[in-house]
Write a protein that holds these residues in place. Structure first.
Motif, mmCIF file in Angstrom:
data_model
loop_
_atom_site.group_PDB
_atom_site.id
_atom_site.type_symbol
_atom_site.label_atom_id
_atom_site.label_comp_id
_atom_site.label_asym_id
_atom_site.label_seq_id
_atom_site.Cartn_x
_atom_site.Cartn_y
_atom_site.Cartn_z
ATOM 1 N N THR A 145 4.719 5.756 -2.463
ATOM 2 C CA THR A 145 3.740 4.822 -3.011
ATOM 3 C C THR A 145 4.445 3.783 -3.883
ATOM 4 O O THR A 145 5.422 4.099 -4.564
ATOM 5 N N ASN A 198 3.195 2.578 -6.464
ATOM 6 C CA ASN A 198 2.552 2.647 -7.769
ATOM 7 C C ASN A 198 3.432 3.416 -8.753
ATOM 8 O O ASN A 198 3.565 4.639 -8.668
ATOM 9 N N CYS A 258 -5.356 0.797 -4.762
ATOM 10 C CA CYS A 258 -3.891 0.728 -4.801
ATOM 11 C C CYS A 258 -3.332 0.789 -6.211
ATOM 12 O O CYS A 258 -2.234 1.276 -6.421
ATOM 13 N N TYR A 307 0.853 -1.203 0.000
ATOM 14 C CA TYR A 307 0.000 0.000 0.000
ATOM 15 C C TYR A 307 0.879 1.239 0.000
ATOM 16 O O TYR A 307 0.861 2.040 -0.935
ATOM 17 N N PHE A 308 1.651 1.413 1.060
ATOM 18 C CA PHE A 308 2.681 2.445 1.089
ATOM 19 C C PHE A 308 3.914 1.824 1.724
ATOM 20 O O PHE A 308 3.816 0.826 2.416
ATOM 21 N N ALA A 318 -4.918 6.063 -7.056
ATOM 22 C CA ALA A 318 -3.705 5.914 -6.259
ATOM 23 C C ALA A 318 -3.006 7.265 -6.115
ATOM 24 O O ALA A 318 -2.436 7.586 -5.079
ATOM 25 N N LYS A 319 -3.078 8.076 -7.165
ATOM 26 C CA LYS A 319 -2.427 9.389 -7.114
ATOM 27 C C LYS A 319 -3.183 10.305 -6.141
ATOM 28 O O LYS A 319 -2.576 10.999 -5.318
ATOM 29 N N ASN A 323 -4.870 9.408 -3.663
ATOM 30 C CA ASN A 323 -4.597 8.928 -2.312
ATOM 31 C C ASN A 323 -3.191 9.314 -1.861
ATOM 32 O O ASN A 323 -2.971 9.731 -0.721
ATOM 33 N N PHE A 324 -2.235 9.210 -2.789
ATOM 34 C CA PHE A 324 -0.857 9.589 -2.471
ATOM 35 C C PHE A 324 -0.789 11.056 -2.066
ATOM 36 O O PHE A 324 -0.117 11.420 -1.107
#
Lengths: 353, 271
Positions: free
Chosen positions: A300, A302, A283, A134-135, A289-290, A292-293
């Motif tokens: 990340t 990703n 994720c 996830y991170f 995902a961006k 969230n980042f």
């Protein structure tokens, strides 16, 4: 007679209502999944967006520490479908057989997850069967450029006495031992009592130089310039640097801990399809995902997100630690009970000095 | 007697939140991780490390109690003497801090005492040398006194205010000077309040772990911190419970001792 009739009426009513509820449930056909994660570790808007797009409702539970998360999960009061936690909790759950293997072929955007992070996960999850990263991040030093003459490259700055009284350590047994062991050139997953004893002695000798042992407050103390150097998690270090421009984050060359927070699917999860859809969305899909980042601001895994960042941010080591600087870094392994007990005893000895 | 039943809500409360938790603590204290019976968790209090933490806890709590007493008792005497209509107001001001969350106040104190904190900023502005009190036992004692002072003031104030003025007048008529009067009249008559105050300050100090953690910078390990570590980081609930149980025994011994005193004087405040 009258009583009997009343009772029959009541019973019928109850049954009807129950049946109606059942009907409405199946008629709606609403899918629901329950997940647990750390607090402040997701952009809450994503959950609503997800429900809007897919119709799947996510019941989201939070915990503040790995241990709290684990006890919340293991108490069994709530049935969880997916769990996000630190790698050593995931390892514990794998050992307890409370996770089921994830079929990553059902993930549409799984290729976005970086191979490097997959290989970190493989150190505890052979063949990458159970954990979706996830991170991730490192443990390093946050230092004040005005107080520290040359940028530190080794944990040595914590033990040389040069910054006596200006050092903040993490109030965490495992992290403190990791630093001492790495400085001495050992593995942070050692079970050798001799090596652990050396690390303990080093930490005892260091104690008079330590200003304080803190956890979350370390960042704030550094921002307030109350100390010159602090041991810190990369995400916190990164935030500290944005609050105070005189601060910088570095991972010492002696090596450090590399941590990965992962999602796992619990063994009792039935509706794996919905969970997979959620995890893929959260994720792996680039735009989400961006988003969230940008909220969480931890490194990340990703690659699609990383490639879309601007040059300056991508070169920031706190955002994306350089892989060659991670050569000596290790992921924590699950400690056996004897080593845990020994380290616990040693930590008390350090604290009692 | 039907009236007994009005105590029922408290009875339920007591069972759920006092008796049951104590049973759980006792269960963990006397068992091993595997579930077998053992006394080692309780006797672990005699480990050199734990003894050290206990002695430190006792020392800090004692200093804090004495300081609170030194502030509270003279204050009560002064409040008794001044003929003010608003004594209640003064008391309210003194206990006002209790209306605020104690953790918040301790965090504020940390900000004030820290290296570049408010106190040192003021000292610097006055061209005085900065003090480095944060992360030392002194900071912990200061925090404890700050937090627990109202618990000392209230019972002492109550018992000092209740002393019959005639007794004091009589002793001075008979030629007792202030010092003699204090020692032989006022002090014995306010003893119940003093004992309540000591109990209510000493025991929470002995078991505290948040104040030493915040103001001691994690460098000073009291028994409360050891217990916390066992429960939170080491996940060794059995040892944590064993140490808690040993601490509980100390506290009970202390309480029996003070109870004896109280029955002797037949008056008790708060307790």
């Amino acid at each position: 007679m009258k009583k009997k009739i009343t009772m029959i009426i009541c019973l019928t009513l109850t049954i009807c209502i129950a049946a109606l509820c059942g009907c409405s449930n199946s008629a709606n056909d609403q899918k629901t999944i329950t997940v647990i994660n750390y607090g402040m570790y997701i952009d809450p808007a994503i959950l609503d967006q997800f429900t809007e797009e897919t119709g799947i409702v996510v019941l989201y539970e939070e915990a503040s520490t790995p241990e709290e998360l684990y006890s919340k999960y293991s108490s069994g009061a709530i049935h969880y479908d997916a769990v996000c936690s630190s790698e050593y909790i995931i390892m514990k759950m794998m050992a307890d057989q409370s996770l089921q293997p994830i079929d990553f072929t059902q993930f549409e955007h799984i290729d976005n997850i970086s191979d490097d992070v997959w290989s970190f996960c493989a150190t505890f999850d052979e063949g990458n069967q159970y954990a979706l990263p996830y991170f991730w991040g490192t443990v390093g030093l946050l230092y004040n450029k005005n107080m520290v003459s040359t940028p530190p490259t080794s944990w040595d700055v914590l033990f040389s006495g040069e910054y006596a009284g200006n050092i903040i350590m993490q109030n965490s047994m495992r992290d403190s031992f990791m630093i001492a062991l790495k400085y001495l050139g050992y593995s942070c997953n050692t079970t050798n009592p001799e090596e652990l004893a050396q690390a303990r002695d080093l930490l005892i000798n260091q104690k008079p130089d330590v200003q304080s042992y803190l956890v979350d407050e370390a960042r704030d103390e550094m921002v307030a310039e109350n100390a010159a150097i602090a041991v810190i998690y990369s995400g916190d270090g990164m935030l500290g640097c944005t609050y105070n421009e005189d601060l910088a984050y570095v991972v010492p060359e002696d090596g450090s801990n590399l941590w990965v927070d992962c999602w796992g699917v619990t063994a009792e999860c039935v509706d794996t399809e919905s969970v997979y859809t959620f995890l893929d969305y959260l994720c792996c899909r680039e735009d989400i995902a961006k988003q969230n980042f940008e909220y969480v601001y931890y490194p990340t895994p990703n690659t699609a997100v990383l490639n879309s960042l601007d040059e300056e941010l991508r070169n920031d080591e706190a955002v994306l630690p350089k892989l060659d600087s991670l050569d000596n870094c290790e992921v924590y392994q699950l400690m056996d009970d004897d080593t845990t007990a020994m380290m616990d005893e040693y930590w008390k000895q350090i604290k009692a000095e | 007697m039907k009236r007994k039943y009005i105590a029922l809500p408290y009875l339920i409360w007591m069972t759920a939140f006092i008796v049951l938790p104590l049973v759980f603590v006792a269960y963990y204290a006397f068992t091993t991780k595997a579930g077998g019976f053992t006394l080692s968790n309780v006797f672990a209090i005699f480990d050199s490390l734990h003894i050290k933490a206990t002695i430190l806890s006792l020392g800090l709590s004692l200093s804090c109690t004495v300081l609170c007493l030194l502030v509270a008792f003279p204050l009560a005497l002064v409040l008794r003497r001044i003929h003010l209509n608003h004594k209640g107001l003064i008391i309210i001001i003194l206990i006002l801090p209790m209306w605020m969350n104690s953790i918040l106040r301790i965090l504020a104190l940390q900000m004030i005492l820290s290296k570049n904190g408010i106190l040192n900023m003021i000292l610097e502005w006055l061209h005085l040398a900065p003090v480095e009190i944060i992360n030392t036992p002194a900071a912990i004692i200061l925090g404890m006194v700050y937090d627990y002072l109202p618990y000392m003031i209230l019972p002492i104030y109550n018992s000092v205010m209740d002393i019959d003025q005639d007794l004091i007048d009589a002793s001075s008529d008979l030629g007792a000077r202030f010092g003699y009067r204090l020692r032989h009249v006022i002090l014995p008559l306010s003893k119940p309040g003093i004992i309540s105050g000591i109990t209510m300050v000493f025991i929470p100090c002995l078991t505290s772990f948040v104040i030493p953690d915040i103001l001691g910078g994690g460098k000073i390990q009291l028994l409360g911190n050891v217990i916390e570590q066992e429960f939170i980081t080491s996940m060794n609930w059995n040892l944590g419970a064993g140490l808690s149980f040993a601490l509980l025994i100390f506290v009970i011994i202390g309480l029996i001792f003070t109870q004896k005193h109280e029955t002797k004087y037949k008056e008790s405040r708060v307790w």
